[in-house]
Scaffold this active site. Structure first.
Site, PDB file in Angstrom:
ATOM      1  N   ALA A  89       1.815  48.246 -46.136  1.00 59.28           N
ATOM      2  CA  ALA A  89       0.759  47.223 -44.989  1.00 59.28           C
ATOM      3  C   ALA A  89       0.286  48.350 -43.745  1.00 59.28           C
ATOM      4  CB  ALA A  89       2.510  47.069 -43.230  1.00 59.28           C
TER       5      ALA A  89
ATOM      6  N   LYS B  94       0.592  51.662 -41.704  1.00 58.10           N
ATOM      7  CA  LYS B  94       1.521  52.243 -41.243  1.00 58.10           C
ATOM      8  C   LYS B  94       1.114  53.685 -40.736  1.00 58.10           C
ATOM      9  CE  LYS B  94       5.501  52.349 -43.289  1.00 58.10           C
ATOM     10  NZ  LYS B  94       4.855  51.101 -44.369  1.00 58.10           N
TER      11      LYS B  94
ATOM     12  N   TYR C 296      12.731  54.288 -58.632  1.00 61.38           N
ATOM     13  CA  TYR C 296      11.326  52.719 -59.055  1.00 61.38           C
ATOM     14  C   TYR C 296      12.144  52.510 -60.504  1.00 61.38           C
ATOM     15  CZ  TYR C 296       9.265  52.757 -54.574  1.00 61.38           C
ATOM     16  OH  TYR C 296       8.955  52.300 -53.127  1.00 61.38           O
TER      17      TYR C 296
ATOM     18  N   ASP D  40       5.486  57.575 -37.863  1.00 59.02           N
ATOM     19  CA  ASP D  40       5.075  56.159 -38.414  1.00 59.02           C
ATOM     20  C   ASP D  40       5.535  54.992 -39.713  1.00 59.02           C
ATOM     21  OD1 ASP D  40       5.493  57.791 -40.478  1.00 59.02           O
ATOM     22  OD2 ASP D  40       3.803  57.703 -41.957  1.00 59.02           O
TER      23      ASP D  40
END
Ligand SMILES: Nc1ncnc2c1ncn2[C@@H]1O[C@H](COP(=O)(O)OP(=O)(O)O)[C@@H](O)[C@H]1O
Ligand SMILES: Nc1nc2c(ncn2[C@H]2C[C@H](O)[C@@H](COP(=O)(O)O)O2)c(=O)[nH]1
Length: 213
Positions: free
Chosen positions: A22, A24, A54, A93
């Site tokens: 996004a 951050k 992942y 963050d």
């Protein structure tokens, strides 16, 4: 010490939040520079489990979530000692609640319950940010930014996983607003506000934050 107020407001502890990609880290870094606040930054590259996670989420989720939790706990412990307890502002963050947002999505059953207990034990008594800058971004934006960032292990992230995280973030922010009315939540439209390419967009965000400091 933070004593720049006629009306006493709490010393800023700002967390920038939003789904993967996004913006951050980019925004938190720019804000830290602009306000001259220390920056608390997520450790990503040294994470030994992300790549494996992942490739097989079910297999590696518990290890990964515990790694993030323990790292963030240590970082926040240091931040509290070095800044928050001394009345010094800080920008981060991430918000510690991010751990539980992800863990609810990636863990099931017994492992989720074990994680939930450890999460509460570690985090319940930590000071929480008093300002959250929430970057709202749709799937197409996240995919574009993840591609732009170019981390190899993120290039095949399932768009369905990102879509569910977008919803999880929406739910979490709504819950925080209801549970902590004293926390300032500033929502940024991450699709249309391009604070990287357009300085005036960044200035808009800075002005919004300044209203609450
Ligand atoms: N508002 C924006 N407009 C265009 N590119 C952006 C914007 N915010 C971030 N980026 C770019 O998108 C990528 C992901 O941003 P990053 O800050 O790492 O996201 P996050 O920390 O939320 O995962 C980076 O390459 C960054 O330069
Ligand atoms: N399963 C989890 N994944 C997490 C968590 N925190 C971050 N991440 C992943 C998402 C990205 O691939 C990478 C960097 O995160 P950004 O949000 O900065 O893009 O790490 C977590 O708690 N659980």
């Amino acid at each position: 010490m933070w004593e720049d107020h006629e009306v006493k407001k709490p010393c800023p502890f700002i967390a920038v939040e939003g789904a993967i990609g996004a913006g951050k880290t980019t925004l938190a870094t720019m804000l830290a520079e602009r306000f001259n606040f220390p920056l608390l930054k997520e450790i990503v590259e040294e994470n030994p489990f992300l790549d494996k996670f992942y490739q097989n989420i079910e297999e590696w989720a518990f290890q990964l979530e515990m790694f993030f939790l323990c790292n963030r706990y240590k970082q926040l412990e240091d931040t509290v000692k070095n800044y928050v307890s001394r009345g010094m502002p800080v920008v981060s963050d991430y918000h510690i609640y991010k751990n539980w947002i992800f863990a609810q999505r990636t863990l099931q059953g017994n492992k989720r319950e074990k994680y939930r207990q450890i999460y509460h034990l570690l985090t319940d008594d930590l000071p929480k940010p008093n300002v959250i800058v929430y970057i709202q971004a749709e799937l197409a934006t996240l995919l574009k930014r993840i591609e732009k960032r170019g981390r190899s292990f993120e290039q095949d992230i399932d768009p369905g996983y990102l879509e569910r995280l977008i919803e999880d973030y929406e739910t979490a922010i709504t819950q925080i607003k209801a549970r902590e009315p004293e926390t300032v939540v500033i929502t940024i439209d991450g699709n249309t506000l391009d604070f990287v390419e357009h300085p005036e967009h960044f200035e808009q965000i800075v002005a919004q934050i300044k209203e609450h400091l």
